[in-house]
Design a protein around this motif. Structure first.
Motif, PDB file in Angstrom:
ATOM      1  N   GLN A 173       0.849  -1.194   0.000  1.00 51.67           N
ATOM      2  CA  GLN A 173       0.000   0.000   0.000  1.00 51.67           C
ATOM      3  C   GLN A 173       0.888   1.248   0.000  1.00 51.67           C
ATOM      4  N   VAL A 175       2.029   5.031   0.506  1.00 51.12           N
ATOM      5  CA  VAL A 175       1.617   6.034   1.494  1.00 51.12           C
ATOM      6  C   VAL A 175       1.243   7.320   0.760  1.00 51.12           C
ATOM      7  N   LYS A 180      -5.846   8.375   5.814  1.00 49.36           N
ATOM      8  CA  LYS A 180      -6.932   7.442   5.524  1.00 49.36           C
ATOM      9  C   LYS A 180      -7.922   7.455   6.685  1.00 49.36           C
ATOM     10  N   CYS A 325      -5.063  -1.166   9.571  1.00 55.44           N
ATOM     11  CA  CYS A 325      -4.111  -0.928   8.482  1.00 55.44           C
ATOM     12  C   CYS A 325      -4.099   0.547   8.083  1.00 55.44           C
ATOM     13  N   ASN A 326      -5.259   1.182   8.096  1.00 54.86           N
ATOM     14  CA  ASN A 326      -5.318   2.622   7.810  1.00 54.86           C
ATOM     15  C   ASN A 326      -4.569   3.417   8.872  1.00 54.86           C
ATOM     16  N   HIS A 329      -0.956   3.202   8.016  1.00 54.28           N
ATOM     17  CA  HIS A 329      -0.704   4.101   6.886  1.00 54.28           C
ATOM     18  C   HIS A 329      -0.545   5.533   7.364  1.00 54.28           C
ATOM     19  N   ARG A 333       2.470   8.089   7.038  1.00 56.51           N
ATOM     20  CA  ARG A 333       2.292   9.378   6.374  1.00 56.51           C
ATOM     21  C   ARG A 333       2.990  10.482   7.155  1.00 56.51           C
ATOM     22  N   VAL A 341       3.549   0.817   2.914  1.00 58.36           N
ATOM     23  CA  VAL A 341       3.258  -0.095   4.019  1.00 58.36           C
ATOM     24  C   VAL A 341       3.024  -1.471   3.407  1.00 58.36           C
ATOM     25  N   HIS A 357      -4.363  -2.504  -0.437  1.00 54.27           N
ATOM     26  CA  HIS A 357      -3.152  -2.640  -1.238  1.00 54.27           C
ATOM     27  C   HIS A 357      -3.447  -2.249  -2.679  1.00 54.27           C
TER      28      HIS A 357
END
Length: 399
Positions: A173, A175, A180, A325-326, A329, A333, A341, A357
């Motif tokens: 994923q 950045v 997010k 997961c967000n 991220h 960031r 990530v 992803h």
């Protein structure tokens, strides 16, 4: 031990060339190894985009975090002595499923100088490393490579008797410039290392490749923490400082800061493509409300966060995992050196569906090949057995 190079389908090989394999000496070998590895990366580009790895001036940095590790170099004695190959390896104790532990060797970082390939140097490095691993008690050895890397797969499977074993998926994923969203119904809490260890030992008891020294991983300076996502309404009923077991609905993962070990850089990309990527970042930064995906600056050296130990429980588990997961991220960031990530999970792991992803930058199959190193009889043959769990634990030190 001095070994003559055997000719392997190459007119350049001569019996007068002699190769000796010995342990890496940082004071004597560091400059030569770095030079050889840069040459391997340059040749590997061949006019196409190529992802180059910089080990931050320490050729052993990827294995230093294992208690038992080694790095070997191959020296060619001809008109002048030069390093023409390198390999790294470690030995650790991991689960093979059903709470059984075995000593396992991990082989990585095999490089042979482009001007000395197809002479059997790679094979000799692998065999020397296997002998060292056996002396350290390893019962099996494994390596991992992209499923499209036919040269590496053929070397290990056809010449060194490794077998294709597992094919987990690497999910990437990028950045973005914007944060997010994390639903307000989700609460994310950091876990103490001791509690994280206890939960992981319960979750991964029947999985494969779970390391016995998980406590050392969780307490490492490279570990940014273990985090759990919970439904907000559950938080008052569960105190992470006092509990010894997880709640009924949760998602958990840990984050490894690989940018302290190595940096990546994408080379061989046209200026037009780079300009388009810059434009996507500008739009993303000026109009974050649109939520447009941007391409991070991967044309300069960048780092990545590696998420491991991903697991979800309960009906809301996958929704909680996506929010978690967000969260990672967003942490990346705020870290201006982090451009992506990553996570690696079994293809059959249900949590795979919840990990954000980009398909274009992910690997559908990461090929893991295994070989039995000892002749000792065991109750069952791990190599030919079916997985005892849908989960595989991916050691962040392997990445």
């Amino acid at each position: 031990m001095v070994l003559k190079v055997a000719a392997e389908d190459s007119p350049l090989a001569t019996v007068d060339e002699v190769v000796r394999v010995r342990e890496y000496n940082e004071e004597r070998d560091k400059v030569a190894v770095e030079k050889m590895e840069r040459l391997c990366e340059m040749v590997g580009q061949r006019g196409k985009p190529s992802l180059v790895t910089d080990l931050l001036g320490d050729p052993k940095c990827r294995i230093r975090h294992f208690p038992t590790h080694i790095m070997l170099v191959a020296l060619l004695y001809g008109e002048q002595k030069e390093i023409v190959g390198v390999i790294r390896g470690c030995v650790k104790k991991v689960t093979r499923g059903n709470s059984e532990f075995v000593k396992l060797a991990y082989i990585l970082g095999l490089r042979v100088s482009p001007t000395h390939r197809r002479l059997g140097i790679g094979t000799k490095l692998i065999r020397h490393l296997e002998e060292w691993c056996k002396r350290k008690g390893a019962e099996y050895a494994y390596m991992a490579t992209d499923c499209t890397n036919e040269a590496s797969i053929n070397l290990f499977t056809l010449k060194c008797s490794y077998q294709k074993f597992r094919t987990p998926t690497i999910l990437v994923q990028p950045v973005h410039a914007h944060y997010k969203p994390i639903p307000s119904t989700i609460t994310i809490v950091p876990l103490p290392a001791c509690l994280a260890e206890s939960i992981y030992r319960q979750i991964y008891a029947n999985s494969e490749f779970f390391p016995e020294d998980i406590d050392a991983i969780l307490s490492s300076a490279l570990n940014l923490g273990t985090f759990m996502a919970l439904p907000r309404k559950h938080l008052p009923k569960w105190n992470p400082q006092m509990s010894t077991f997880p709640p009924s609905a949760f998602a958990i993962l840990s984050v490894w800061n690989t940018r302290e070990v190595f940096k990546l850089q994408l080379k061989g990309v046209s200026k037009l493509t780079q300009a388009c990527c810059v434009g996507s970042r500008l739009v993303d930064a000026w109009l974050p409300c649109l939520g447009l995906p941007s391409f991070p600056n991967v044309f300069k050296q960048f780092g990545v966060y590696f998420m491991y130990g991903l697991h979800a429980e309960g009906k809301q588990g996958l929704r909680l995992m996506k929010g978690l997961c967000n969260f990672v991220h967003n942490v990346g960031r705020d870290d201006h050196g982090c451009a992506a990530v990553l996570a690696e999970v079994s293809q059959r792991d249900p949590v795979r569906e919840a990990i954000p992803h980009w398909r274009k930058f992910s690997w559908a199959e990461d090929m893991w090949c295994v070989k039995k190193l000892t002749e000792a009889k065991q109750p069952s043959d791990w190599i030919n057995s079916r997985p005892s769990s849908t989960m595989i634990f991916v050691d962040p030190r392997d990445f």
